[in-house]
Design an enzyme around this catalytic site. Structure first.
Site, PDB file in Angstrom:
ATOM      1  N   ARG A  46       9.877 -17.888 -14.447  1.00 43.88           N
ATOM      2  CA  ARG A  46       8.991 -17.277 -13.749  1.00 43.88           C
ATOM      3  C   ARG A  46       8.988 -17.496 -12.193  1.00 43.88           C
ATOM      4  NH1 ARG A  46       4.396 -19.569 -12.767  1.00 43.88           N
ATOM      5  NH2 ARG A  46       3.853 -20.342 -14.809  1.00 43.88           N
ATOM      6  N   TYR A  98      -0.279   8.241  -5.258  1.00 48.27           N
ATOM      7  CA  TYR A  98      -0.082   8.054  -6.620  1.00 48.27           C
ATOM      8  C   TYR A  98      -1.225   7.602  -7.561  1.00 48.27           C
ATOM      9  CZ  TYR A  98       1.703   6.242 -11.324  1.00 48.27           C
ATOM     10  OH  TYR A  98       2.091   6.281 -12.566  1.00 48.27           O
ATOM     11  N   LYS A 195      11.662   4.952 -11.739  1.00 48.70           N
ATOM     12  CA  LYS A 195      11.990   6.132 -11.520  1.00 48.70           C
ATOM     13  C   LYS A 195      13.524   6.089 -11.017  1.00 48.70           C
ATOM     14  CE  LYS A 195       7.608   6.581 -12.417  1.00 48.70           C
ATOM     15  NZ  LYS A 195       6.656   6.490 -11.486  1.00 48.70           N
TER      16      LYS A 195
HETATM   17  C1  LIG Z   1       5.360   5.809 -11.191  1.00 48.69           C
HETATM   18  C2  LIG Z   1       4.718   5.501  -9.870  1.00 48.69           C
HETATM   19  C3  LIG Z   1       4.175   4.196  -9.463  1.00 48.69           C
HETATM   20  C4  LIG Z   1       3.595   3.248 -10.577  1.00 48.69           C
HETATM   21  O1  LIG Z   1       4.794   2.639 -11.210  1.00 48.69           O
HETATM   22  P1  LIG Z   1       4.714   2.083 -12.458  1.00 48.69           P
HETATM   23  O2  LIG Z   1       6.498   1.697 -12.819  1.00 48.69           O
HETATM   24  O3  LIG Z   1       4.675   3.292 -13.528  1.00 48.69           O
HETATM   25  O4  LIG Z   1       3.839   0.959 -12.533  1.00 48.69           O
HETATM   26  C5  LIG Z   1       3.866   3.964  -8.158  1.00 48.69           C
HETATM   27  N1  LIG Z   1       4.037   5.043  -7.063  1.00 48.69           N
HETATM   28  C6  LIG Z   1       4.453   6.315  -7.493  1.00 48.69           C
HETATM   29  C7  LIG Z   1       5.187   6.928  -6.461  1.00 48.69           C
HETATM   30  C8  LIG Z   1       5.129   6.456  -8.761  1.00 48.69           C
HETATM   31  O5  LIG Z   1       5.793   7.465  -8.990  1.00 48.69           O
END
Ligand SMILES: *Cc1c(COP(=O)(O)O)cnc(C)c1O
Length: 381
Positions: A46, A98, A195
């Site tokens: 951790r 978001y 992403k």
């Molecule tokens: C997807 C996304 C998040 C959240 O991220 P997770 O990995 O789904 O927790 C935050 N900001 C933006 C711009 C995103 O596209």
């Protein structure tokens, strides 16, 4: 080192025990000690794990920061930043955040007496009127989702330069290939590594990079004390994704530009929003702030204004997959009002500009001719 080299070598070393060129996936929770308290630098995963640390070093390298941290999701990374604050502190955030970030701010952290003000950052000079002595954090997202609005990161950082206010930027949509907020004066960069950093739609992960070490250590303490770390296997997947980030972002940007231009000239399309089009209201800022390209996110609506046309179009795409999320090698198409942004009340959606005929594309790295042919056949369906 230049960016194309950093994605492969930045902060990376061959594994010292064996010379393994790739960082192994260290599937261990704990580490043997020679004598009580005498250890190799690793005690418990951790606090630190060698695979996660390799990813964290890579993140710091590609964002030009002092310390990187990898989390179990993008939202876990944002949660860590907010825990720097104390009850009574104030946060100024962009108004079309978001959705998950907005939900966390208003439904989790307001009850701990943090105060959030959501504003449009089109005119940065207006922000100074909102700053009080309690303002401790400015939270930016640029480009925004799904309407691709930009915030001038440097102008915001210059505005609060001599004050005790942190500027954090969610850099998920651009990735560090296109935009590097720390170079523009920000203190913290955040990513949903789910992403573009991961890039293959196979992992949920988050990241923070701090500009200076002291702030990085504070964030690391919160991560360690709260526990939202990324596991070693997922760390490996993101690290592997980053190696092709530069190549992928180049292709995402080339394809994004071609598709935005195709849509702009299509008789069934009304407006296309893409920072690389001269028609984007902030195209000049985009050229300054995102000098290496404009990415793969493109939104458009229909001349008819009909929700049914958007739905029919989305039912008929074949190379594009109808799905939420973005930033992977494969092209995705999404209906914000019915899918990613359905939790926003209809009147609020209308106010922001998320109409029922709006379609958002995450343009992948396939052959652009195949992608355009797919869109054309969905329009004709
Ligand atoms: C997807 C996304 C998040 C959240 O991220 P997770 O990995 O789904 O927790 C935050 N900001 C933006 C711009 C995103 O596209």
């Amino acid at each position: 080192m230049n960016f194309n080299t950093k994605v492969i070598h930045g902060g990376q070393h061959h594994e010292p025990a064996t010379g393994s060129v790739n960082v192994p996936v260290f599937l261990t929770s704990t580490f043997a000690q020679k004598s009580p308290g005498i250890h190799s630098g690793y005690e418990y995963s951790r606090a630190a794990n060698p695979t996660r640390q390799a990813l964290e070093n890579s993140l710091a390298s590609i964002e030009n920061g002092a310390k990187g941290l990898a989390f179990g999701s993008g939202l876990a990374a944002i949660d860590c930043v907010l825990k720097l604050l104390n009850p009574g502190d104030e946060v100024i955030a962009v108004d079309d955040l978001y959705g998950g970030t907005y939900r966390m701010f208003t439904r989790l952290f307001e009850k701990y007496q943090l105060k959030f003000t959501f504003v449009n950052f089109d005119d940065v000079s207006k922000i100074s009127d909102l700053i009080t002595e309690k303002t401790k954090l400015i939270w930016l997202e640029t480009p925004t989702n799904p309407l691709m609005k930009l915030v001038d990161i440097k102008a915001v950082c210059d505005l609060v330069k001599d004050q005790d206010i942190l500027v954090a930027v969610d850099n998920t949509f651009a990735s560090p290939y296109l935009q590097r907020p720390l170079d523009l004066g920000a203190d913290i960069v955040m990513h949903s590594a789910t992403k573009y950093l991961g890039g293959h739609s196979d992992v949920i992960a988050g990241a923070l990079v701090a500009k200076d070490r002291e702030l990085g250590e504070k964030l690391h303490f919160i991560q360690f004390a709260s526990g939202g770390i990324l596991g070693p296997h997922d760390s490996y997947l993101v690290l592997r994704g980053i190696k092709t980030l530069a190549l992928r972002m180049q292709r995402h940007s080339e394809n994004g530009q071609k598709i935005a231009e195709f849509l702009q000239n299509h008789p069934k399309v009304k407006d296309v929003v893409y920072p690389g089009l001269a028609s984007h209201p902030q195209h000049d800022l985009a050229k300054r702030q995102m000098p290496n390209g404009f990415g793969g996110m493109v939104s458009f609506n229909f001349k008819s204004g009909e929700k049914a046309d958007a739905v029919k179009f989305l039912e008929n795409v074949k190379v594009f997959t109808l799905a939420e999320s973005l930033g992977g090698v494969e092209s995705l198409a999404n209906h914000p009002a019915l899918m990613t942004h359905a939790s926003i009340p209809a009147d609020k959606r209308a106010e922001i500009g998320i109409t029922d005929d709006l379609v958002r594309l995450s343009v992948g790295i396939e052959d652009s001719d195949d992608l355009i042919a797919d869109l054309e056949s969905a329009f004709n369906a």
